[in-house]
Design a protein around this motif. Sequence first.
Motif, mmCIF file in Angstrom:
data_model
loop_
_atom_site.group_PDB
_atom_site.id
_atom_site.type_symbol
_atom_site.label_atom_id
_atom_site.label_comp_id
_atom_site.label_asym_id
_atom_site.label_seq_id
_atom_site.Cartn_x
_atom_site.Cartn_y
_atom_site.Cartn_z
ATOM 1 N N ALA A 186 3.244 62.851 3.328
ATOM 2 C CA ALA A 186 3.434 61.997 2.152
ATOM 3 C C ALA A 186 2.655 60.689 2.229
ATOM 4 O O ALA A 186 2.133 60.208 1.218
ATOM 5 C CB ALA A 186 4.920 61.707 1.954
ATOM 6 N N ARG A 187 2.542 60.100 3.417
ATOM 7 C CA ARG A 187 1.851 58.811 3.532
ATOM 8 C C ARG A 187 0.382 58.924 3.163
ATOM 9 O O ARG A 187 -0.170 58.057 2.477
ATOM 10 C CB ARG A 187 1.987 58.279 4.965
ATOM 11 C CG ARG A 187 1.276 56.940 5.190
ATOM 12 C CD ARG A 187 1.510 56.441 6.606
ATOM 13 N NE ARG A 187 0.871 57.290 7.595
ATOM 14 C CZ ARG A 187 -0.380 57.132 8.024
ATOM 15 N NH1 ARG A 187 -1.133 56.155 7.535
ATOM 16 N NH2 ARG A 187 -0.896 57.933 8.940
ATOM 17 N N LEU A 188 -0.259 60.007 3.592
ATOM 18 C CA LEU A 188 -1.695 60.189 3.348
ATOM 19 C C LEU A 188 -1.990 61.034 2.117
ATOM 20 O O LEU A 188 -3.119 61.048 1.639
ATOM 21 C CB LEU A 188 -2.352 60.825 4.575
ATOM 22 C CG LEU A 188 -2.298 60.000 5.861
ATOM 23 C CD1 LEU A 188 -2.916 60.766 7.021
ATOM 24 C CD2 LEU A 188 -2.994 58.656 5.679
ATOM 25 N N ASN A 189 -0.980 61.744 1.622
ATOM 26 C CA ASN A 189 -1.194 62.581 0.437
ATOM 27 C C ASN A 189 0.072 62.632 -0.411
ATOM 28 O O ASN A 189 0.797 63.636 -0.418
ATOM 29 C CB ASN A 189 -1.613 63.990 0.838
ATOM 30 C CG ASN A 189 -1.930 64.860 -0.377
ATOM 31 O OD1 ASN A 189 -2.020 64.363 -1.502
ATOM 32 N ND2 ASN A 189 -2.068 66.153 -0.159
ATOM 33 N N PRO A 190 0.349 61.587 -1.144
ATOM 34 C CA PRO A 190 1.553 61.571 -1.983
ATOM 35 C C PRO A 190 1.486 62.515 -3.177
ATOM 36 O O PRO A 190 2.499 62.758 -3.831
ATOM 37 C CB PRO A 190 1.632 60.109 -2.446
ATOM 38 C CG PRO A 190 0.218 59.623 -2.376
ATOM 39 C CD PRO A 190 -0.405 60.326 -1.208
ATOM 40 N N SER A 191 0.303 63.070 -3.471
ATOM 41 C CA SER A 191 0.156 63.933 -4.647
ATOM 42 C C SER A 191 0.370 65.417 -4.347
ATOM 43 O O SER A 191 0.240 66.250 -5.247
ATOM 44 C CB SER A 191 -1.223 63.731 -5.279
ATOM 45 O OG SER A 191 -2.250 64.160 -4.407
ATOM 46 N N LEU A 192 0.667 65.782 -3.096
ATOM 47 C CA LEU A 192 0.868 67.190 -2.754
ATOM 48 C C LEU A 192 1.989 67.778 -3.610
ATOM 49 O O LEU A 192 3.089 67.240 -3.683
ATOM 50 C CB LEU A 192 1.221 67.322 -1.272
ATOM 51 C CG LEU A 192 1.303 68.741 -0.712
ATOM 52 C CD1 LEU A 192 -0.044 69.444 -0.781
ATOM 53 C CD2 LEU A 192 1.818 68.715 0.730
#
Length: 342
Positions: free
Chosen positions: A207-213
């Motif tokens: 989530a920290r590096l890819n909140p759009s997953l």
Amino acid sequence: MNFPLATAALNSMTVQQMVELIRPKLKRVIIILNNKGGAGKTTTTANVGGQLATALAAAGSSKRILCIDLDPQGNLGLDLGYQGRTGDDQGQSIINVVEGTGPLHVIRDVRPNLDVIPGGKVLKRITASIIGTRSMDPGREIMLSLAQAIAEISDDYEWILIDCPPNIVDLQYLAAVAAEYVLIPVCFDQGSIQGLEGVSDVFEASARLNPSLTPLGVLLFGFDRTNLRKVKNSEGEVIGVREIGFLAESRREITEVLGDSGIPILQTVITRAVKVARECRKRGKTFTELADLTAGEDWKEHSRRHQLNLSVESAETSAIEIEEVTAEIIKRALELEAEAHA
């Protein structure tokens, strides 16, 4: 700023700036994930990727499909027939990307409009590579490395599919940071359903590096065809199918596991076809390619000579299911894409 990025440009960016820069380049990256082995991840990657590439080739498109194998077993190479051939580095280029020593190695034209980045036994070194790289360069955000490398080549591809291994957290995390969508195959056994529950850990970790997953959906894989009943109208015409028995029970159970997550279960079911799957892997063929092969004039003689008990109908059924599920997957992804830009 253009890709690939120069080292100086990378060093001057914060992690947040890098995330904001590469995310638009990763909008059509799908990871295929379940923490249980044998859930159909590799078969799904090979066949959906093959189906999409075939459609692009038939349309005369210059766009391509890319399949990335992150599994140390390297079975995507068996399914697509490139394992052990020239260019199969068994995952070395992925390790190079993590360690910062080289780019991704793409095998071009495994099929028309279909490229692959091979995996294999070299990927067993992933955790050691991450630990070693961190010790030498503690300021580097290693878990962005694969995402950055994919972003640098993504303009060539309409869709990018990543086959994830079960229970290798570092590889799953690398994939999740690089992806926009997650497709979750769930097989008929209880372990596969339990593996579904562990997918949430990947979302939390990335989530920290890819909140759009975003979850694309759950794909029911490997269920018995006897659990599907044809539905006919008053004139005897088939107008649909109805799920019964273990398949219907499994859909209810998975729905309960998903709860209010909003993750849909895809309508299309990939039914169990052991002989079809065995022949596909043996020959390096997709379901559609095997269906075309079995429809050839000399297949009956070939089957008799080699004592193969594989009907044209069973191969064709598997091919049709893959065609239908590919259409459903892409329809769902495009709907999510439209919602995001609304």
